[in-house]
Design an enzyme around this catalytic site. Structure first.
Site, PDB file in Angstrom:
ATOM      1  N   GLU A 160      22.493  12.908  10.342  1.00 45.32           N
ATOM      2  CA  GLU A 160      21.972  11.560  10.626  1.00 45.32           C
ATOM      3  C   GLU A 160      21.847  10.634   9.407  1.00 45.32           C
ATOM      4  O   GLU A 160      20.963   9.766   9.368  1.00 45.32           O
ATOM      5  CB  GLU A 160      20.604  11.650  11.353  1.00 45.32           C
ATOM      6  N   SER A 184      18.225  15.692  11.551  1.00 43.60           N
ATOM      7  CA  SER A 184      18.309  14.963  10.287  1.00 43.60           C
ATOM      8  C   SER A 184      18.250  15.913   9.103  1.00 43.60           C
ATOM      9  O   SER A 184      17.590  16.959   9.149  1.00 43.60           O
ATOM     10  CB  SER A 184      17.188  13.939  10.192  1.00 43.60           C
ATOM     11  N   LEU A 197       0.835  -1.209   0.000  1.00 43.85           N
ATOM     12  CA  LEU A 197       0.000   0.000   0.000  1.00 43.85           C
ATOM     13  C   LEU A 197       0.866   1.255   0.000  1.00 43.85           C
ATOM     14  O   LEU A 197       0.563   2.234  -0.679  1.00 43.85           O
ATOM     15  CB  LEU A 197      -0.954  -0.001   1.201  1.00 43.85           C
ATOM     16  N   LYS A 198       1.963   1.237   0.776  1.00 49.08           N
ATOM     17  CA  LYS A 198       2.870   2.389   0.799  1.00 49.08           C
ATOM     18  C   LYS A 198       3.353   2.700  -0.615  1.00 49.08           C
ATOM     19  O   LYS A 198       3.291   3.838  -1.083  1.00 49.08           O
ATOM     20  CB  LYS A 198       4.076   2.081   1.691  1.00 49.08           C
ATOM     21  N   HIS A 201       6.532  19.458   7.998  1.00 45.03           N
ATOM     22  CA  HIS A 201       5.714  18.346   7.497  1.00 45.03           C
ATOM     23  C   HIS A 201       5.204  18.579   6.088  1.00 45.03           C
ATOM     24  O   HIS A 201       4.687  17.668   5.458  1.00 45.03           O
ATOM     25  CB  HIS A 201       4.535  18.097   8.448  1.00 45.03           C
TER      26      HIS A 201
END
Ligand SMILES: Nc1nc2c(c(=O)[nH]1)N[C@@H](CNc1ccc(C(=O)N[C@@H](CCC(=O)N[C@@H](CCC(=O)N[C@@H](CCC(=O)O)C(=O)O)C(=O)O)C(=O)O)cc1)CN2
Ligand SMILES: [Zn+2]
Length: 715
Positions: free
Chosen positions: A445, A394, A21-22, A653
């Site tokens: 990171e 990150s 699904l991803k 986001h």
């Protein structure tokens, strides 16, 4: 009325055993495949799930547990709660979930005390509820076409409205739920499941009255299916007698987190959650049978404690786990088999097990000096400008880095080759930051697949999985590590990357660690020790890493605790104790640092309000928090901390690049509320899900905005 099948699960994973699904979602979002392809993958995953559950011998199959993004968002769509601004979008559903160019997404937050995130319903006085039952009806028909009768699962009215802070709209929303029941009855559906996890929290008398109203009204719908109200993540407490007093036929009780109700539930079916949906341990048959035997009801059905959404598909996909550990594990498929086996056993008359005894946790002791002393030592040592600029850790996780890690795993790339690749990326990240003019740098990171899994891979006491993916939000997944033994750190973990990064620049580079609460919160944890004892073991390992970073010359160390809020117990009575030991564990991890070493912490959820005193208690020299979306409210609340603060100046986001003027505005607002000498300038969270293009443009504007505000300070 048909009786409830004797075994069931409250829900099932849906991302696909290989994250099908991803991939389908990301391909559709990226314009690389058409909508029909996404729908085909969805249908295939649903068919696979029903087939598998039936093969395993489960009798009560759920439907409508599939979702293209999130079940709370699905419920909002079911009820017509689609805010007007999304209605004209090309795809309103994904526009609400992810935003579009020019349209911000709805807010997203944690689902109770899990690492799953749901989309917060936006309900105003003008919201017009209107039922669109196509999804649950479609799944019922689809399953029937495949030979399965199913029980549709829908978020219940009280939980839905509490999540949307709109319980005052109960009367309106119930009209839709009534219509839904009529439509399902017309379809020949025998049982429907309403999920009401909100009922395991502290509920006011008004809220309890809403529970009564809701299920009395739904119970009165003529010709309706039987009603099953599922609670999970804890005890129903005072909600149980209220529910039991309504006409609902079945009540779901979490007997893993909670205990068997003392109340006599004769007249009801109890769907007894004795197989944990929150961990990966095999169920102790003795304990489960005793719990089942203790329930007094007309019928007892064996079930999971909550949806299996929170565990991976199957241990069959983990051939390289150590046999001794494997034997102790159960993922979703294995848990279904346990439910079926328990349902076949005779548990009447089983004896309840004795309660377990909690051991006292270690006490905290502080070696660090008071903040004023530390701040002076740090200022002399670091010589940072006013309003220092930094990032949260990150930098973009490129496809190339992920592919390099996959190549190491398959043997196509050597460990040395991989490490060289990581060093190249660190150098790139350092150069980018120098070019942008940031003050406190990070190494980015690049060596980490995940901020928790990476540490688990380098600590003793943990195992990690190959395919044990669990949905975190939308298409994003994590492989929660399995903390199965005593935790210790065989050797330094991050020191080589931190010192390499520092060797490339004269600017200070922050060392970057994940805190003990977060490492434990985002893992599956052994259940034979109190949680706090496990957290203190992890804290001891982090403490060693802090010390080694410091000895290697790293003068700023960030220890992230984004999950501090997540583990907060759902009942207020248990919260103070949790916060006390969680804060003590953090201080245990960080208090070995010298006064002149600057300790940063980072938290990134907007609902930090309830734990502000605890965040203050962490005693970090600098705290970076999410604030771009939550606004000024958080600023005034943290202003009393009296130490360094970095309220995020933009939301990471979304792919949107914030303009310099916009950041400048936020920064001015911040220095209007907080003493300028304590303010740091940074994004809301790490940049790993963004692209370099977005990051460089955004950070350039952050630096420019800071320059403008600084210029005025000097004037
Ligand atoms: N554990 C955890 N929880 C958290 C967060 C977090 O960072 N970590 N952040 C908050 C938000 N939640 C998030 C959860 C996941 C992701 C995320 O980006 N996950 C990645 C996977 C990260 C990962 O494990 N990556 C591995 C494996 C990547 C991968 O897919 N590899 C391919 C092969 C490589 C290729 O060719 O592309 C494969 O296995 O098929 C790596 O980098 O090594 C994803 O879903 O895409 C982000 C935020 C709250 N909870
Ligand atoms: Zn964060």
């Amino acid at each position: 009325m048909s009786s409830f099948p004797k075994s069931t699960v409250l829900g099932y994973p849906r991302i696909g055993p290989r994250r099908e699904l991803k991939r389908a979602l990301e391909s559709y979002w990226g314009g690389r495949s058409p909508r029909v392809e996404l729908d085909r993958v969805g249908a295939e995953l649903r068919a696979l799930t029903w087939r598998r559950l039936a093969e395993l011998g489960l009798e009560g199959l759920p439907s409508n547990t599939f979702s293209l993004y999130d079940q709370v968002l699905d419920t909002a769509v079911l009820l017509g709660a689609v805010p007007a601004r999304y209605r004209d979008a090309e795809d309103p559903y994904f526009a609400m979930a992810r935003g579009t160019e020019g349209l911000a997404p709805l807010r997203m937050t944690k689902w109770f005390d899990t690492n799953y995130h749901y989309i917060v319903p936006e309900i105003g006085p003008d919201t017009v509820f209107k039922l669109d039952a196509s999804k649950p009806l479609g799944e019922v028909r689809e399953a029937r076409g495949l030979g399965h009768e199913t029980r549709p699962v829908v978020v219940g009215p009280v939980t839905f409205l509490l999540l949307g802070s709109a319980l005052d709209r109960l009367g309106d929303v119930l009209g839709c739920y009534e219509e839904l029941l009529t439509a399902l009855a017309a379809e020949g559906v025998a049982w429907v499941q309403f999920d009401e996890p909100a009922l395991v929290g502290d509920r006011t008398p008004e809220e309890l009255a809403a529970v009564r109203t809701a299920y009395e009204r739904l119970g009165a719908v003529s010709g309706r299916p039987s009603l099953f109200v599922a609670s999970y993540f804890g005890d129903l407490g005072e909600s149980l007698p209220v529910l039991a007093g309504t006409p609902v036929e079945a009540i779901g009780i979490d007997l893993v987190r909670g205990s068997a109700p003392v109340a006599d539930l004769t007249g009801k079916t109890v769907v007894a959650g004795v197989v944990s949906g929150r961990d990966v341990w095999r169920t102790s048959p003795g304990r489960a049978l005793a719990a089942l035997g203790a329930v007094r009801a007309s019928r007892v059905v064996v079930s999971t404690s909550c949806s299996l959404l929170h565990v991976p598909y199957t241990i069959d996909d983990e051939p390289s786990l150590e046999p001794a550990l494997r034997g102790r594990l159960a993922f979703a498929e294995e848990k279904v088999a346990e439910v079926v086996a328990l349902a076949g056993a005779d548990f009447r008359g089983s004896v309840p097990a004795g309660p377990s005894v909690a051991l006292p946790g270690p006490v905290t002791f502080d070696e660090r000096g008071p903040y004023e002393v530390r701040a002076a030592a740090q200022a002399a040592h670091l010589r940072l400008p006013a309003l220092p600029t930094t990032t949260i850790g990150s930098f973009p996780q490129t496809g190339e880095l992920r592919a390099a890690r996959a190549a190491v795993a398959s043997g196509a790339l050597s460990q040395t080759g991989y490490e060289r690749r990581v060093e190249e990326e660190i150098e790139r990240v350092i150069r980018v930051q120098e070019r942008l003019g940031l003050d406190v740098l990070v190494h980015g990171e690049p060596e980490r697949n995940d901020m928790v899994q990476y540490f688990a891979e380098h600590l003793d006491g943990f195992a990690v999985t190959r395919n044990g993916w669990v949905q975190s939000y939308g298409s994003r997944c994590t492989r929660p590590p399995i903390l199965h033994g005593d935790v210790s750190r065989p050797e330094p973990i991050t020191v080589r990357w931190a010192t390499y990064a520092q060797s490339l620049t004269d600017k200070p580079v922050k060392g970057m660690l994940t805190g003990p609460v977060t490492i434990v919160a985002w893992s599956f944890v052994r259940d034979d020790l109190p949680l706090r004892d496990v957290v203190f073991q992890v804290a001891a390992a982090v403490r060693e890493e802090v010390r080694d970073l410091e000895s290697a010359g790293v003068s700023i160390i960030q220890v992230d605790e984004p999950a501090l809020r997540e583990l907060l117990p759902l009942r207020r009575a248990a919260q103070a104790d949790y916060l006390e030991w969680a804060v003590a564990a953090y201080r245990r991890a960080t208090s070995g640092a010298a006064d002149r070493t600057q300790i940063h912490t980072h938290l990134c959820y907007s609902d930090a309000d309830q734990i502000l005193a605890a965040i203050d208690g962490l005693d970090a020299d600098v705290t970076t928090i999410e604030s771009a979306r939550s606004g000024a409210r958080i600023l005034s609340e943290v202003s009393s901390f009296g130490r360094g603060l970095g309220p995020g100046v933009y939301d990471i986001h979304s792919p949107r690049v914030p303009g310099a003027a916009e950041v400048e505005g936020l920064l001015r607002r911040t220095v209007g509320v907080l003493p300028v000498e304590r303010v740091w300038v940074n994004p809301d969270c790490g940049l790993k899900t963004r692209t370099y293009e977005e990051v460089e443009a955004s950070l350039a504007n952050v630096v420019e905005a800071t320059r403008r505000v600084r210029a005025e300070l000097q004037a």
